[in-house]
Design a protein around this motif. Sequence first.
Motif, PDB file in Angstrom:
ATOM      1  N   ILE A   3      13.708  50.646 -43.205  1.00  0.00           N
ATOM      2  CA  ILE A   3      15.095  51.128 -43.111  1.00  0.00           C
ATOM      3  C   ILE A   3      15.521  51.260 -41.652  1.00  0.00           C
ATOM      4  O   ILE A   3      16.623  50.868 -41.267  1.00  0.00           O
ATOM      5  CB  ILE A   3      15.260  52.456 -43.872  1.00  0.00           C
ATOM      6  CG1 ILE A   3      15.077  52.210 -45.373  1.00  0.00           C
ATOM      7  CG2 ILE A   3      16.609  53.100 -43.585  1.00  0.00           C
ATOM      8  CD1 ILE A   3      15.024  53.470 -46.193  1.00  0.00           C
ATOM      9  N   VAL A   4      14.635  51.789 -40.806  1.00  0.00           N
ATOM     10  CA  VAL A   4      14.945  51.947 -39.381  1.00  0.00           C
ATOM     11  C   VAL A   4      15.166  50.588 -38.737  1.00  0.00           C
ATOM     12  O   VAL A   4      16.125  50.386 -37.980  1.00  0.00           O
ATOM     13  CB  VAL A   4      13.834  52.741 -38.664  1.00  0.00           C
ATOM     14  CG1 VAL A   4      14.019  52.704 -37.157  1.00  0.00           C
ATOM     15  CG2 VAL A   4      13.791  54.173 -39.160  1.00  0.00           C
ATOM     16  N   VAL A   5      14.308  49.627 -39.002  1.00  0.00           N
ATOM     17  CA  VAL A   5      14.439  48.284 -38.420  1.00  0.00           C
ATOM     18  C   VAL A   5      15.724  47.630 -38.916  1.00  0.00           C
ATOM     19  O   VAL A   5      16.458  46.998 -38.141  1.00  0.00           O
ATOM     20  CB  VAL A   5      13.200  47.424 -38.746  1.00  0.00           C
ATOM     21  CG1 VAL A   5      13.431  45.980 -38.360  1.00  0.00           C
ATOM     22  CG2 VAL A   5      11.980  47.974 -38.044  1.00  0.00           C
ATOM     23  N   ALA A   6      16.032  47.767 -40.189  1.00  0.00           N
ATOM     24  CA  ALA A   6      17.260  47.195 -40.734  1.00  0.00           C
ATOM     25  C   ALA A   6      18.479  47.837 -40.063  1.00  0.00           C
ATOM     26  O   ALA A   6      19.468  47.155 -39.745  1.00  0.00           O
ATOM     27  CB  ALA A   6      17.308  47.380 -42.241  1.00  0.00           C
ATOM     28  N   GLY A   7      18.437  49.142 -39.823  1.00  0.00           N
ATOM     29  CA  GLY A   7      19.537  49.832 -39.136  1.00  0.00           C
ATOM     30  C   GLY A   7      19.707  49.331 -37.717  1.00  0.00           C
ATOM     31  O   GLY A   7      20.834  49.133 -37.241  1.00  0.00           O
ATOM     32  N   LEU A   8      18.623  49.133 -36.983  1.00  0.00           N
ATOM     33  CA  LEU A   8      18.698  48.624 -35.614  1.00  0.00           C
ATOM     34  C   LEU A   8      19.289  47.216 -35.588  1.00  0.00           C
ATOM     35  O   LEU A   8      20.100  46.890 -34.713  1.00  0.00           O
ATOM     36  CB  LEU A   8      17.316  48.635 -34.965  1.00  0.00           C
ATOM     37  CG  LEU A   8      16.782  49.997 -34.535  1.00  0.00           C
ATOM     38  CD1 LEU A   8      15.345  49.873 -34.041  1.00  0.00           C
ATOM     39  CD2 LEU A   8      17.657  50.577 -33.432  1.00  0.00           C
ATOM     40  N   ILE A   9      18.882  46.385 -36.521  1.00  0.00           N
ATOM     41  CA  ILE A   9      19.408  45.012 -36.569  1.00  0.00           C
ATOM     42  C   ILE A   9      20.909  45.053 -36.849  1.00  0.00           C
ATOM     43  O   ILE A   9      21.705  44.336 -36.225  1.00  0.00           O
ATOM     44  CB  ILE A   9      18.649  44.180 -37.609  1.00  0.00           C
ATOM     45  CG1 ILE A   9      17.224  43.948 -37.160  1.00  0.00           C
ATOM     46  CG2 ILE A   9      19.360  42.844 -37.863  1.00  0.00           C
ATOM     47  CD1 ILE A   9      16.339  43.271 -38.178  1.00  0.00           C
ATOM     48  N   ALA A  10      21.328  45.889 -37.771  1.00  0.00           N
ATOM     49  CA  ALA A  10      22.745  46.020 -38.101  1.00  0.00           C
ATOM     50  C   ALA A  10      23.539  46.534 -36.907  1.00  0.00           C
ATOM     51  O   ALA A  10      24.643  46.055 -36.618  1.00  0.00           O
ATOM     52  CB  ALA A  10      22.929  46.914 -39.318  1.00  0.00           C
ATOM     53  N   PHE A  11      23.002  47.511 -36.199  1.00  0.00           N
ATOM     54  CA  PHE A  11      23.666  48.076 -35.008  1.00  0.00           C
ATOM     55  C   PHE A  11      23.842  47.005 -33.943  1.00  0.00           C
ATOM     56  O   PHE A  11      24.890  46.929 -33.305  1.00  0.00           O
ATOM     57  CB  PHE A  11      22.846  49.258 -34.498  1.00  0.00           C
ATOM     58  CG  PHE A  11      23.396  49.864 -33.257  1.00  0.00           C
ATOM     59  CD1 PHE A  11      24.571  50.627 -33.273  1.00  0.00           C
ATOM     60  CD2 PHE A  11      22.764  49.665 -32.023  1.00  0.00           C
ATOM     61  CE1 PHE A  11      25.065  51.178 -32.115  1.00  0.00           C
ATOM     62  CE2 PHE A  11      23.263  50.201 -30.882  1.00  0.00           C
ATOM     63  CZ  PHE A  11      24.417  50.977 -30.906  1.00  0.00           C
ATOM     64  N   MET A  12      22.797  46.187 -33.704  1.00  0.00           N
ATOM     65  CA  MET A  12      22.848  45.137 -32.674  1.00  0.00           C
ATOM     66  C   MET A  12      23.872  44.066 -33.050  1.00  0.00           C
ATOM     67  O   MET A  12      24.548  43.525 -32.176  1.00  0.00           O
ATOM     68  CB  MET A  12      21.476  44.506 -32.466  1.00  0.00           C
ATOM     69  CG  MET A  12      20.432  45.479 -31.971  1.00  0.00           C
ATOM     70  SD  MET A  12      20.806  46.137 -30.379  1.00  0.00           S
ATOM     71  CE  MET A  12      20.081  44.913 -29.351  1.00  0.00           C
ATOM     72  N   LEU A  13      23.972  43.732 -34.335  1.00  0.00           N
ATOM     73  CA  LEU A  13      24.896  42.682 -34.759  1.00  0.00           C
ATOM     74  C   LEU A  13      26.353  43.162 -34.720  1.00  0.00           C
ATOM     75  O   LEU A  13      27.247  42.375 -34.420  1.00  0.00           O
ATOM     76  CB  LEU A  13      24.548  42.197 -36.153  1.00  0.00           C
ATOM     77  CG  LEU A  13      23.249  41.377 -36.263  1.00  0.00           C
ATOM     78  CD1 LEU A  13      22.982  41.043 -37.744  1.00  0.00           C
ATOM     79  CD2 LEU A  13      23.359  40.083 -35.486  1.00  0.00           C
ATOM     80  N   LEU A  14      26.633  44.417 -35.020  1.00  0.00           N
ATOM     81  CA  LEU A  14      27.989  44.920 -35.067  1.00  0.00           C
ATOM     82  C   LEU A  14      28.506  45.326 -33.690  1.00  0.00           C
ATOM     83  O   LEU A  14      29.672  45.599 -33.506  1.00  0.00           O
ATOM     84  CB  LEU A  14      28.062  46.108 -36.027  1.00  0.00           C
ATOM     85  CG  LEU A  14      27.834  45.779 -37.500  1.00  0.00           C
ATOM     86  CD1 LEU A  14      27.844  47.041 -38.316  1.00  0.00           C
ATOM     87  CD2 LEU A  14      28.870  44.795 -38.014  1.00  0.00           C
ATOM     88  N   ARG A  15      27.803  45.401 -32.774  1.00  0.00           N
ATOM     89  CA  ARG A  15      28.160  45.852 -31.440  1.00  0.00           C
ATOM     90  C   ARG A  15      29.017  44.927 -30.746  1.00  0.00           C
ATOM     91  O   ARG A  15      29.473  43.968 -30.640  1.00  0.00           O
ATOM     92  CB  ARG A  15      26.879  46.022 -30.638  1.00  0.00           C
ATOM     93  CG  ARG A  15      27.010  46.921 -29.527  1.00  0.00           C
ATOM     94  CD  ARG A  15      25.647  47.096 -29.055  1.00  0.00           C
ATOM     95  NE  ARG A  15      25.504  47.775 -27.869  1.00  0.00           N
ATOM     96  CZ  ARG A  15      24.691  47.467 -26.900  1.00  0.00           C
ATOM     97  NH1 ARG A  15      23.950  46.449 -26.939  1.00  0.00           N
ATOM     98  NH2 ARG A  15      24.543  48.165 -25.884  1.00  0.00           N
TER      99      ARG A  15
END
Length: 137
Positions: free
Chosen positions: A125-137
Amino acid sequence: MKCPICGQELRPGKKDPNYLLCYNCKKKFKIPQSAHKVQKRAEKPEPEEQKYSNIPPKEVREKREQEMRDAYDELLAVGDGRKKKKPTPKPQRREELEDDLYDDIEEEEEKMSKAPIIILAIAIIVVAGLIAFMLLR
């Protein structure tokens, strides 16, 4: 026996043992009957210790043969009913065997700790959240 011509020792032939050979004068002599009997007695092989390495000694062979005979007699005795039979288990149906297999698997799962699975789920879940944060930035 000695050669009548040169006096050297005669040796038995390799191809035909009924003849004696003289290597000095290169002559062949037939073995006399009396000498032939004496030579046969001398050639009689004495029992050797062991000729081949893959054949066990006679005592071991006899012991194994006796064990095999005893086992065979016991097998025949079981068929005649002279010896006690071991109770044979009742054959189970295929579904019962599969259920037993699944029961073993469920018991193993219950014994396993759930902590590593929880930690792995949180990490995903943490890794998925980081990936989502990096893509939406």
